[in-house]
Design a protein around this motif. Structure first.
Motif, PDB file in Angstrom:
ATOM      1  N   ILE A  53       0.921  -1.106  -0.067  1.00 28.02           N
ATOM      2  CA  ILE A  53       0.006  -0.251   0.121  1.00 28.02           C
ATOM      3  C   ILE A  53       1.006   1.180  -0.009  1.00 28.02           C
ATOM      4  O   ILE A  53       1.947   1.267   0.860  1.00 28.02           O
ATOM      5  CB  ILE A  53      -0.630  -0.089   1.307  1.00 28.02           C
ATOM      6  CG1 ILE A  53      -1.972  -1.028   1.267  1.00 28.02           C
ATOM      7  CG2 ILE A  53      -1.685   1.360   1.462  1.00 28.02           C
ATOM      8  CD1 ILE A  53      -2.873  -1.109  -0.072  1.00 28.02           C
ATOM      9  N   THR A  95      -8.072   4.346   3.388  1.00 29.54           N
ATOM     10  CA  THR A  95      -8.469   4.758   2.132  1.00 29.54           C
ATOM     11  C   THR A  95      -7.216   4.532   1.083  1.00 29.54           C
ATOM     12  O   THR A  95      -7.560   4.843  -0.203  1.00 29.54           O
ATOM     13  CB  THR A  95      -8.905   6.425   2.076  1.00 29.54           C
ATOM     14  OG1 THR A  95      -7.681   7.089   2.283  1.00 29.54           O
ATOM     15  CG2 THR A  95      -9.952   6.669   3.360  1.00 29.54           C
ATOM     16  N   TRP A  96      -6.260   4.513   1.576  1.00 34.53           N
ATOM     17  CA  TRP A  96      -4.713   4.272   0.801  1.00 34.53           C
ATOM     18  C   TRP A  96      -4.982   3.067  -0.128  1.00 34.53           C
ATOM     19  O   TRP A  96      -5.271   1.953   0.252  1.00 34.53           O
ATOM     20  CB  TRP A  96      -3.699   4.251   1.641  1.00 34.53           C
ATOM     21  CG  TRP A  96      -3.493   5.742   2.134  1.00 34.53           C
ATOM     22  CD1 TRP A  96      -4.227   6.897   1.768  1.00 34.53           C
ATOM     23  CD2 TRP A  96      -2.630   5.759   3.595  1.00 34.53           C
ATOM     24  NE1 TRP A  96      -3.670   7.787   2.819  1.00 34.53           N
ATOM     25  CE2 TRP A  96      -2.862   7.103   3.853  1.00 34.53           C
ATOM     26  CE3 TRP A  96      -2.077   5.093   4.496  1.00 34.53           C
ATOM     27  CZ2 TRP A  96      -2.277   7.613   5.089  1.00 34.53           C
ATOM     28  CZ3 TRP A  96      -1.292   5.340   5.442  1.00 34.53           C
ATOM     29  CH2 TRP A  96      -1.372   6.827   5.846  1.00 34.53           C
ATOM     30  N   GLY A  97      -4.695   3.007  -1.462  1.00 34.19           N
ATOM     31  CA  GLY A  97      -4.408   2.152  -2.242  1.00 34.19           C
ATOM     32  C   GLY A  97      -2.954   1.408  -2.627  1.00 34.19           C
ATOM     33  O   GLY A  97      -2.011   2.117  -2.097  1.00 34.19           O
ATOM     34  N   PRO A 157      -0.760  -4.952  -8.151  1.00 27.91           N
ATOM     35  CA  PRO A 157      -1.469  -6.042  -8.374  1.00 27.91           C
ATOM     36  C   PRO A 157      -1.188  -7.037  -9.368  1.00 27.91           C
ATOM     37  O   PRO A 157      -1.338  -8.060  -9.129  1.00 27.91           O
ATOM     38  CB  PRO A 157      -2.831  -4.972  -8.993  1.00 27.91           C
ATOM     39  CG  PRO A 157      -2.495  -3.684  -8.236  1.00 27.91           C
ATOM     40  CD  PRO A 157      -1.271  -3.384  -8.144  1.00 27.91           C
ATOM     41  N   SER A 213      -9.966  -2.843   4.037  1.00 30.59           N
ATOM     42  CA  SER A 213     -10.345  -1.991   2.864  1.00 30.59           C
ATOM     43  C   SER A 213      -8.953  -1.883   2.135  1.00 30.59           C
ATOM     44  O   SER A 213      -8.926  -1.840   0.722  1.00 30.59           O
ATOM     45  CB  SER A 213     -10.588  -0.582   3.487  1.00 30.59           C
ATOM     46  OG  SER A 213     -10.557   0.343   2.491  1.00 30.59           O
ATOM     47  N   ASN A 214      -7.836  -1.708   2.690  1.00 27.48           N
ATOM     48  CA  ASN A 214      -6.548  -1.832   1.967  1.00 27.48           C
ATOM     49  C   ASN A 214      -6.308  -3.112   1.182  1.00 27.48           C
ATOM     50  O   ASN A 214      -5.945  -2.901  -0.014  1.00 27.48           O
ATOM     51  CB  ASN A 214      -5.261  -1.609   2.991  1.00 27.48           C
ATOM     52  CG  ASN A 214      -5.296  -0.428   3.711  1.00 27.48           C
ATOM     53  OD1 ASN A 214      -5.419  -0.425   4.859  1.00 27.48           O
ATOM     54  ND2 ASN A 214      -5.591   1.013   2.977  1.00 27.48           N
ATOM     55  N   ALA A 222      -8.206  -5.170   0.074  1.00 24.94           N
ATOM     56  CA  ALA A 222      -9.496  -5.285  -1.140  1.00 24.94           C
ATOM     57  C   ALA A 222      -8.905  -4.726  -2.202  1.00 24.94           C
ATOM     58  O   ALA A 222      -9.095  -4.996  -3.379  1.00 24.94           O
ATOM     59  CB  ALA A 222     -10.739  -4.674  -0.587  1.00 24.94           C
ATOM     60  N   LYS A 223      -8.011  -3.567  -2.044  1.00 22.03           N
ATOM     61  CA  LYS A 223      -7.699  -3.019  -3.253  1.00 22.03           C
ATOM     62  C   LYS A 223      -6.164  -3.381  -3.859  1.00 22.03           C
ATOM     63  O   LYS A 223      -5.969  -2.998  -4.981  1.00 22.03           O
ATOM     64  CB  LYS A 223      -7.135  -1.373  -2.860  1.00 22.03           C
ATOM     65  CG  LYS A 223      -8.527  -0.538  -2.345  1.00 22.03           C
ATOM     66  CD  LYS A 223      -7.837   0.869  -1.889  1.00 22.03           C
ATOM     67  CE  LYS A 223      -9.182   1.492  -1.243  1.00 22.03           C
ATOM     68  NZ  LYS A 223      -9.613   1.074   0.152  1.00 22.03           N
ATOM     69  N   GLY A 282      -5.680  -6.253  -5.394  1.00 24.92           N
ATOM     70  CA  GLY A 282      -5.912  -7.088  -6.758  1.00 24.92           C
ATOM     71  C   GLY A 282      -5.282  -8.633  -6.660  1.00 24.92           C
ATOM     72  O   GLY A 282      -4.981  -9.184  -7.905  1.00 24.92           O
TER      73      GLY A 282
END
Length: 222
Positions: free
Chosen positions: A18, A94-96, A102, A127-128, A130-131, A133
């Motif tokens: 992340i 909120t960070w990706g 990915p 949340s992290n 899930a981003k 991939g």
């Protein structure tokens, strides 16, 4: 090393996978009142105090952020506000991912189970992840382990949960101080340093260096 096929590839999450944006959050809060030299010093201090805050008994990460930001403000003669610490903490989920993550993860995940060991709270990390991939076999947090990295207890919790030992994993991180030094001391021989510019190289700790996660499949022969 390039032919080592571990039972699990284990990862630090924030910073390695992340895009960890604590410095950006600090700039948003204080960039208008600090010149560049003072802002750079503030960011450096903030990072140091976060590390210091996690070296003792476990406490919620909101407290880590609050205490380290308050101490940084005091050191730099900046007014501290509780709401500023809450803002920083609430940004974390909120960070990706870094752009390279990915595709590299997805390629490795087809052949080797992926595991995260993160200095996160249970309600932050989904949340992290899930981003990112890619599927993960397991995600372990400091809250579950009741210890933050670099403390050995965090890694030992992961070993216990996975039912494996240091010889069975490849640990991947962009940080020596949080991950790779402890991994070395615990006998994790197979380590990958993702050189994201956070820290200087330190060959004593024995690792394979990659520029980003796109280089990881090659490390495990994929």
């Amino acid at each position: 090393m390039s032919q080592f096929r571990p039972k699990y590839v284990t990862f630090d999450c924030h910073g390695t996978l992340i895009n960890f944006q604590m410095a950006e959050a600090a700039r948003d809060l204080y960039g208008s009142i600090l010149d560049e030299a003072r802002m750079t010093e503030f960011i450096k201090n903030f990072a140091a105090y976060r590390l210091d805050e996690i070296m003792g008994d476990w406490k919620p990460y909101a407290d880590v952020v609050h205490n380290s930001l308050e101490r940084t403000c005091k050191r730099n003669n900046v007014v501290f506000r509780d709401e500023d610490a809450r803002m920083v903490y609430e940004r974390v989920p909120t960070w990706g991912p870094h752009a390279d993550v990915p595709a590299g993860l997805a390629k490795v995940a087809k052949e080797i189970p992926l595991v995260i060991l993160s200095n996160a709270m249970n309600d932050q990390i989904p949340s992290n992840v899930a981003k990112l991939g890619a599927p993960f076999h397991a995600v372990y947090t400091a809250e579950q382990a009741q210890a933050y990295k670099p403390r050995f207890k965090a890694f030992e919790y992961m070993f216990d949960m996975l039912g494996c030992g240091p010889e069975d994993i490849l640990h991947c991180s962009s940080s020596f101080r949080y991950d790779l030094m402890s991994a070395h001391d615990l006998g994790i021989r197979n380590k990958v340093w993702v050189n994201r510019g956070h820290e200087p190289a330190n060959p004593y700790y024995g690792y394979t260096e990659i520029r980003d996660i796109s280089g990881l499949p090659g490390v495990v022969g994929l």
